[in-house]
Design a protein around this motif. Structure first.
Motif, PDB file in Angstrom:
ATOM      1  N   PHE A  86       7.661 -23.726 -50.621  1.00 30.40           N
ATOM      2  CA  PHE A  86       8.903 -24.060 -50.209  1.00 30.40           C
ATOM      3  C   PHE A  86       8.810 -23.176 -49.072  1.00 30.40           C
ATOM      4  O   PHE A  86       8.830 -21.986 -49.461  1.00 30.40           O
TER       5      PHE A  86
ATOM      6  N   ILE B  85      18.363 -23.319 -47.032  1.00 25.46           N
ATOM      7  CA  ILE B  85      17.590 -24.705 -47.142  1.00 25.46           C
ATOM      8  C   ILE B  85      16.398 -24.992 -47.065  1.00 25.46           C
ATOM      9  O   ILE B  85      15.791 -23.581 -46.215  1.00 25.46           O
ATOM     10  N   PHE B  86      16.145 -25.673 -47.542  1.00 25.62           N
ATOM     11  CA  PHE B  86      14.442 -25.456 -48.049  1.00 25.62           C
ATOM     12  C   PHE B  86      13.835 -27.045 -47.470  1.00 25.62           C
ATOM     13  O   PHE B  86      14.589 -27.683 -47.355  1.00 25.62           O
ATOM     14  N   GLY B  87      13.106 -26.627 -47.259  1.00 29.39           N
ATOM     15  CA  GLY B  87      11.938 -27.802 -47.195  1.00 29.39           C
ATOM     16  C   GLY B  87      11.251 -28.515 -47.752  1.00 29.39           C
ATOM     17  O   GLY B  87      11.716 -28.729 -49.272  1.00 29.39           O
ATOM     18  N   ALA B  88      10.760 -30.221 -47.292  1.00 28.62           N
ATOM     19  CA  ALA B  88      10.239 -30.729 -48.867  1.00 28.62           C
ATOM     20  C   ALA B  88       9.580 -30.075 -49.480  1.00 28.62           C
ATOM     21  O   ALA B  88       9.027 -31.021 -51.062  1.00 28.62           O
ATOM     22  N   GLY B  89       8.221 -29.705 -49.662  1.00 33.26           N
ATOM     23  CA  GLY B  89       7.477 -28.632 -50.100  1.00 33.26           C
ATOM     24  C   GLY B  89       6.251 -29.168 -49.863  1.00 33.26           C
ATOM     25  O   GLY B  89       6.311 -30.110 -49.515  1.00 33.26           O
TER      26      GLY B  89
END
Lengths: 114, 114
Positions: A90, A103-107
């Motif tokens: 991530f 805030i994180f990305g979708a992986g």
């Protein structure tokens, strides 16, 4: 608003080959950027971060990432992949002006084949 | 050193039931977070607490409430569970200085709402 994009759902690489996991971001101000790794049925573990200074940052397990401000990217790299690197990765961003929200990305799922 | 501890690890609820997810950290961190993880969507921030006595909404707060009980503990409550809340929930705490620190995650709580 902050956002993170990881354009690849999965990356496949042979053991011993270099790997790259891509990440682009969008923030209103200057970014703080992070990579985390998740192994099956576990929580996320911190790998590395870019705060300021040298655009190339080194982290755990031989991983490194390059910050590119003009392309708003922070790609994760490793010169020689191991089977044990197979996991979910991530990318995450924190806006310097945005306080405490990460805030994180979708992986991206990395699969390293022996 | 336990780090971030979440309970329960697994829970099955019926639609309309309520429950509270507990989280505690022993690292003396000021800021704590609740995320949910859904396939293909990465981690989405539900609520966070920048410091003891304060809480703020994240990206997806609807249907949830939180309590920062003290510096160590940050709980997440579902008042009337819905199937859309089936997810894996992660608690995290923020190390270091305000914007530059990394997140430490618990092992997750897997919730199924029937």
């Amino acid at each position: 608003a902050q956002s993170v994009a990881q354009p690849e759902d999965q990356v496949n690489v042979a053991e011993g080959n270099p790997l790259t996991v891509k990440c682009t971001y969008s923030v209103s101000g200057n970014p703080y950027l992070f990579w985390y790794v998740q192994y099956p049925n576990r929580g996320l573990q911190f790998l590395l971060k870019y705060i300021t200074g040298d655009n190339l940052v080194k982290g755990s397990y031989g991983f490194e990432a390059e910050f590119n401000k003009s392309q708003t990217s922070f790609h994760l790299k490793k010169p020689s992949a191991l089977v044990s690197d197979s996991a979910l990765y991530f990318c995450a961003v924190r806006d310097v002006a945005g306080g405490f929200k990460t805030i994180f990305g979708a992986g991206t799922r990395l699969f390293v084949k022996a | 050193n336990a780090g971030v501890t979440q309970t329960p690890k697994f829970q099955v609820l019926k639609t309309g039931q309520s429950m509270t997810l507990q989280c505690a950290q022993d690292m003396n961190h000021n800021s704590m977070y609740w995320y949910r993880q859904d396939p293909g969507m990465g981690l989405r921030l539900i609520y966070y607490s920048a410091s003891e006595g304060t809480t703020d909404k994240g990206e997806v707060p609807n249907g949830y409430n939180v309590s920062r009980l003290n510096k160590r503990e940050f709980s997440l409550r579902l008042e009337s569970a819905a199937p859309s809340q089936t997810s894996v929930y992660f608690c995290a705490s923020l190390s270091g200085q305000r914007n530059t620190g990394e997140l430490f995650f618990g092992e997750g709580s897997r919730l199924t709402v029937l």
